[in-house]
Design a protein around this motif. Structure first.
Motif, PDB file in Angstrom:
ATOM      1  N   ARG A 156      51.833  43.698  38.219  1.00  0.00           N
ATOM      2  CA  ARG A 156      53.212  42.584  37.855  1.00  0.00           C
ATOM      3  C   ARG A 156      53.759  41.695  38.778  1.00  0.00           C
ATOM      4  N   ILE A 157      53.549  42.112  40.706  1.00  0.00           N
ATOM      5  CA  ILE A 157      53.544  40.281  41.004  1.00  0.00           C
ATOM      6  C   ILE A 157      52.703  39.882  41.176  1.00  0.00           C
ATOM      7  N   ALA A 158      50.969  40.240  41.204  1.00  0.00           N
ATOM      8  CA  ALA A 158      49.545  39.354  40.890  1.00  0.00           C
ATOM      9  C   ALA A 158      50.416  38.441  40.503  1.00  0.00           C
ATOM     10  N   GLU A 159      50.731  39.592  38.972  1.00  0.00           N
ATOM     11  CA  GLU A 159      50.725  38.316  37.785  1.00  0.00           C
ATOM     12  C   GLU A 159      51.289  36.688  38.228  1.00  0.00           C
ATOM     13  N   ALA A 160      52.467  37.218  38.151  1.00  0.00           N
ATOM     14  CA  ALA A 160      53.644  36.745  38.793  1.00  0.00           C
ATOM     15  C   ALA A 160      53.274  35.523  39.602  1.00  0.00           C
ATOM     16  N   LEU A 161      52.135  35.665  40.603  1.00  0.00           N
ATOM     17  CA  LEU A 161      51.341  34.703  41.713  1.00  0.00           C
ATOM     18  C   LEU A 161      50.112  34.169  41.451  1.00  0.00           C
ATOM     19  N   ASN A 162      49.136  34.584  40.107  1.00  0.00           N
ATOM     20  CA  ASN A 162      48.398  34.081  39.770  1.00  0.00           C
ATOM     21  C   ASN A 162      47.692  34.840  40.886  1.00  0.00           C
ATOM     22  N   ALA A 163      47.760  35.620  41.509  1.00  0.00           N
ATOM     23  CA  ALA A 163      46.840  36.044  42.622  1.00  0.00           C
ATOM     24  C   ALA A 163      46.149  37.610  42.333  1.00  0.00           C
ATOM     25  N   GLU A 164      45.125  38.658  42.467  1.00  0.00           N
ATOM     26  CA  GLU A 164      44.461  39.452  42.153  1.00  0.00           C
ATOM     27  C   GLU A 164      44.712  41.158  43.103  1.00  0.00           C
ATOM     28  N   VAL A 165      44.714  42.129  41.834  1.00  0.00           N
ATOM     29  CA  VAL A 165      44.774  43.311  42.909  1.00  0.00           C
ATOM     30  C   VAL A 165      43.236  44.285  42.669  1.00  0.00           C
ATOM     31  N   VAL A 166      43.234  44.508  44.289  1.00  0.00           N
ATOM     32  CA  VAL A 166      42.131  44.609  44.871  1.00  0.00           C
ATOM     33  C   VAL A 166      42.425  46.379  44.962  1.00  0.00           C
ATOM     34  N   PRO A 167      41.082  47.725  44.559  1.00  0.00           N
ATOM     35  CA  PRO A 167      41.725  48.578  45.563  1.00  0.00           C
ATOM     36  C   PRO A 167      41.884  49.065  47.181  1.00  0.00           C
ATOM     37  N   HIS A 168      42.063  49.801  47.387  1.00  0.00           N
ATOM     38  CA  HIS A 168      42.742  49.620  49.028  1.00  0.00           C
ATOM     39  C   HIS A 168      42.748  50.823  49.658  1.00  0.00           C
ATOM     40  N   GLU A 169      42.676  50.827  50.752  1.00  0.00           N
ATOM     41  CA  GLU A 169      42.601  52.276  50.825  1.00  0.00           C
ATOM     42  C   GLU A 169      43.572  52.545  51.752  1.00  0.00           C
ATOM     43  N   GLY A 170      44.578  53.640  51.599  1.00  0.00           N
ATOM     44  CA  GLY A 170      45.960  53.511  52.372  1.00  0.00           C
ATOM     45  C   GLY A 170      45.764  54.696  53.390  1.00  0.00           C
ATOM     46  N   ARG A 171      46.275  55.425  54.794  1.00  0.00           N
ATOM     47  CA  ARG A 171      45.913  56.038  56.137  1.00  0.00           C
ATOM     48  C   ARG A 171      47.285  56.970  56.166  1.00  0.00           C
ATOM     49  N   VAL A 172      47.068  58.663  56.341  1.00  0.00           N
ATOM     50  CA  VAL A 172      48.710  59.150  56.780  1.00  0.00           C
ATOM     51  C   VAL A 172      48.685  57.711  58.131  1.00  0.00           C
ATOM     52  N   GLY A 173      47.537  57.504  59.671  1.00  0.00           N
ATOM     53  CA  GLY A 173      48.462  56.860  60.292  1.00  0.00           C
ATOM     54  C   GLY A 173      49.395  57.833  60.724  1.00  0.00           C
ATOM     55  N   GLY A 174      49.574  57.702  62.377  1.00  0.00           N
ATOM     56  CA  GLY A 174      50.482  58.767  63.173  1.00  0.00           C
ATOM     57  C   GLY A 174      49.371  60.041  64.278  1.00  0.00           C
ATOM     58  N   GLY A 175      48.426  59.629  64.009  1.00  0.00           N
ATOM     59  CA  GLY A 175      47.606  60.750  64.083  1.00  0.00           C
ATOM     60  C   GLY A 175      47.491  61.950  63.413  1.00  0.00           C
ATOM     61  N   GLY A 176      47.600  61.503  62.046  1.00  0.00           N
ATOM     62  CA  GLY A 176      47.364  63.165  60.904  1.00  0.00           C
ATOM     63  C   GLY A 176      46.483  61.869  60.162  1.00  0.00           C
ATOM     64  N   GLY A 177      45.676  63.400  59.366  1.00  0.00           N
ATOM     65  CA  GLY A 177      44.655  62.881  58.317  1.00  0.00           C
ATOM     66  C   GLY A 177      43.485  62.064  58.928  1.00  0.00           C
ATOM     67  N   ALA A 178      43.195  62.285  60.319  1.00  0.00           N
ATOM     68  CA  ALA A 178      42.627  60.532  60.484  1.00  0.00           C
ATOM     69  C   ALA A 178      41.454  61.090  59.859  1.00  0.00           C
ATOM     70  N   GLY A 179      40.582  59.928  59.543  1.00  0.00           N
ATOM     71  CA  GLY A 179      38.999  59.470  58.497  1.00  0.00           C
ATOM     72  C   GLY A 179      39.731  60.190  57.042  1.00  0.00           C
ATOM     73  N   VAL A 180      41.123  60.349  56.588  1.00  0.00           N
ATOM     74  CA  VAL A 180      41.686  60.723  55.488  1.00  0.00           C
ATOM     75  C   VAL A 180      41.557  59.732  54.968  1.00  0.00           C
ATOM     76  N   PRO A 181      41.205  58.459  53.896  1.00  0.00           N
ATOM     77  CA  PRO A 181      41.097  57.544  53.056  1.00  0.00           C
ATOM     78  C   PRO A 181      42.197  58.138  51.499  1.00  0.00           C
ATOM     79  N   ILE A 182      43.643  56.988  51.029  1.00  0.00           N
ATOM     80  CA  ILE A 182      44.401  57.572  50.531  1.00  0.00           C
ATOM     81  C   ILE A 182      43.758  56.076  49.424  1.00  0.00           C
ATOM     82  N   ALA A 183      43.386  57.045  48.175  1.00  0.00           N
ATOM     83  CA  ALA A 183      42.935  55.289  47.965  1.00  0.00           C
ATOM     84  C   ALA A 183      44.402  55.026  46.664  1.00  0.00           C
TER      85      ALA A 183
END
Length: 438
Positions: A353-380
């Motif tokens: 919705r945000i991308a369409e309003a800006l004529n921008a693109e949505v791309v896959p992005h891997e989040g992270r737990v951070g803060g010393g938790g779930g090291a190396g575990v990608p969150i799709a």
């Protein structure tokens, strides 16, 4: 003879009498207002501000000044427990508890009989309800304090200063602080066993001596070792510790109480207790999603020993920590839990919705737990991708929005952004786009 223009600079008394300045004085301390006035007058004397601009500048400055320099930030990085942003954002329940704790509260008072009671018993009760396998609990001001207290009280204070730890668990926790330095700062001595990648039960057994005060197991939550490696499980260490009459300290780090399918390899406090640890340590502001706190759970005998040590007083938690922690433990969910389990389809729809309003693109992005938790575990997940030049205006605007910059693009991940703030982000992006195009 030309008159000195500096004579036209308004006096301090005149500026202090301005209605807007008087109104600001209801919130700001007098020295803050006087300092603001003095700085603007000095700028005028140096010729950097015209005398007729002093009054409007003073009015603008006092109206824009707040009692704290902390800025609220919308976290659009995809990192859930972001250390630079204060780690876990608190739930509404915890925020309400902080507001209630701002006044007088029954912190150490039994309202029924009017006598002094133990500090924060309600928070301790909530913690034990969350971890029924623990016999007792203690709350201190952070995880590092909890570890320092446990090793000091169970080793040095007992006349047996050595604590056995695997070399693969000598963790640096961030900002240059290393657990070995923290532990040894109070006189504890570390007996390091094994190697970086492999430690066996016999390594621990062979290191035990008359100087041994405890065995310590630390979850290296901000890194992981693969390949040819081995570690000793808590249950095995508990058997050895019991045979030798030694306490076993287990620092699980991130504060996960029960297993989470998103983080299958993350150790839990409950399992460490069931495996026989005498005291289990975790932070309150990581996966638990509460305030900064050090949580210690385990044997009543061991916990009472810790509570009697002088460091327990030095490290004790204040009323705000106790109030927010209790509310976090009793609430149905937390922002950390919700972000960790956010629906990928919903995140995509919001991003699109945000991308369409800006004529921008949505791309896959891997989040992270951070803060010393779930090291190396990608969150799709997903991110709105815009030009890198958007990043600084987003960070410095109001409200501040922190994106992730990678591969020459500015990525806005909505995982940690409340859906109600999508419009705020869209509005700010439109403003920046207009400035860029202009």
């Amino acid at each position: 003879m030309t008159s000195d223009p500096r004579r036209a600079i308004p006096s301090t008394d005149r500026l202090l009498a301005l209605p807007e300045v008087i109104a600001a004085g209801q919130q700001l301390a007098p020295h803050i207002i006087r300092r603001t006035i003095t700085e603007i007058q000095a700028s005028a004397r140096r010729g950097q501000t015209a005398p007729d601009e002093v009054i409007p500048r003073v009015v603008d400055a006092v109206q824009a000044t707040h009692t704290t320099n902390l800025s609220a930030v919308l976290n659009a990085t995809g990192v859930i427990i972001h250390t630079n942003l204060g780690r876990a954002p608190l739930s509404e329940a915890a925020r309400d508890a902080l507001h209630a704790a701002a006044g007088y509260v029954d912190l150490e008072l039994d309202l029924d009989d009017g006598k002094r009671s133990k500090r924060g018993t309600w928070a301790k009760t909530a913690l034990l309800a969350k971890a029924p396998d623990a016999e007792d609990a203690l709350i201190v001001n952070n995880g590092a304090a909890a570890l320092s207290l446990a090793t000091t009280a169970l080793a040095v204070a007992q006349g047996k200063p050595e604590v056995i730890i695997s070399r693969g668990e000598l963790v640096e926790i961030g900002a240059g602080f290393r657990l070995p330095d923290l532990i040894t700062s109070t006189g504890t001595q570390l007996a390091e066993v094994g190697t970086t990648n492999r430690t066996t039960l016999e390594d621990y057994r062979n290191a035990i001596s008359e100087r041994t005060g405890a065995i310590l197991k630390v979850h290296p939550s901000n890194y992981w070792i693969g390949g040819f490696n081995s570690t000793v499980e808590t249950k095995q260490l508990a058997t050895l510790a019991d045979e030798q009459g030694l306490p076993l300290i287990v620092d699980v780090g991130s504060g996960l109480f029960t297993p989470d399918p998103v983080l299958p390899d993350e150790p839990t406090m409950t399992q460490a207790l069931r495996d026989g640890a005498d005291v289990v340590i975790a932070s309150g502001d990581k996966l638990l999603g509460g305030p900064q706190a050090g949580l210690l759970l385990g044997s009543k005998t061991v916990l009472q020993t810790l509570a009697r040590h002088p460091l327990a007083r030095a490290f004790r938690a204040d009323k705000f920590t106790l109030a927010a922690l209790e509310a976090t433990l009793n609430a149905s969910s937390t922002p950390v839990h919700d972000a960790l389990h956010a629906d990928s389809k919903v995140l995509y729809a919001r991003s699109q919705r945000i991308a369409e309003a800006l004529n921008a693109e949505v791309v896959p992005h891997e989040g992270r737990v951070g803060g010393g938790g779930g090291a190396g575990v990608p969150i799709a997940g997903w991110a709105v991708s815009v030009a890198e030049e958007f990043a600084r205006p987003l960070r410095t605007g109001s409200p501040a929005i922190l994106p992730r910059v990678a591969d020459g693009r500015c990525l806005i991940d909505l995982r940690c952004v409340p859906e109600a703030d999508d419009e705020v982000i869209l509005h700010r992006l439109r403003e920046i786009a207009a400035e860029v195009e202009g």
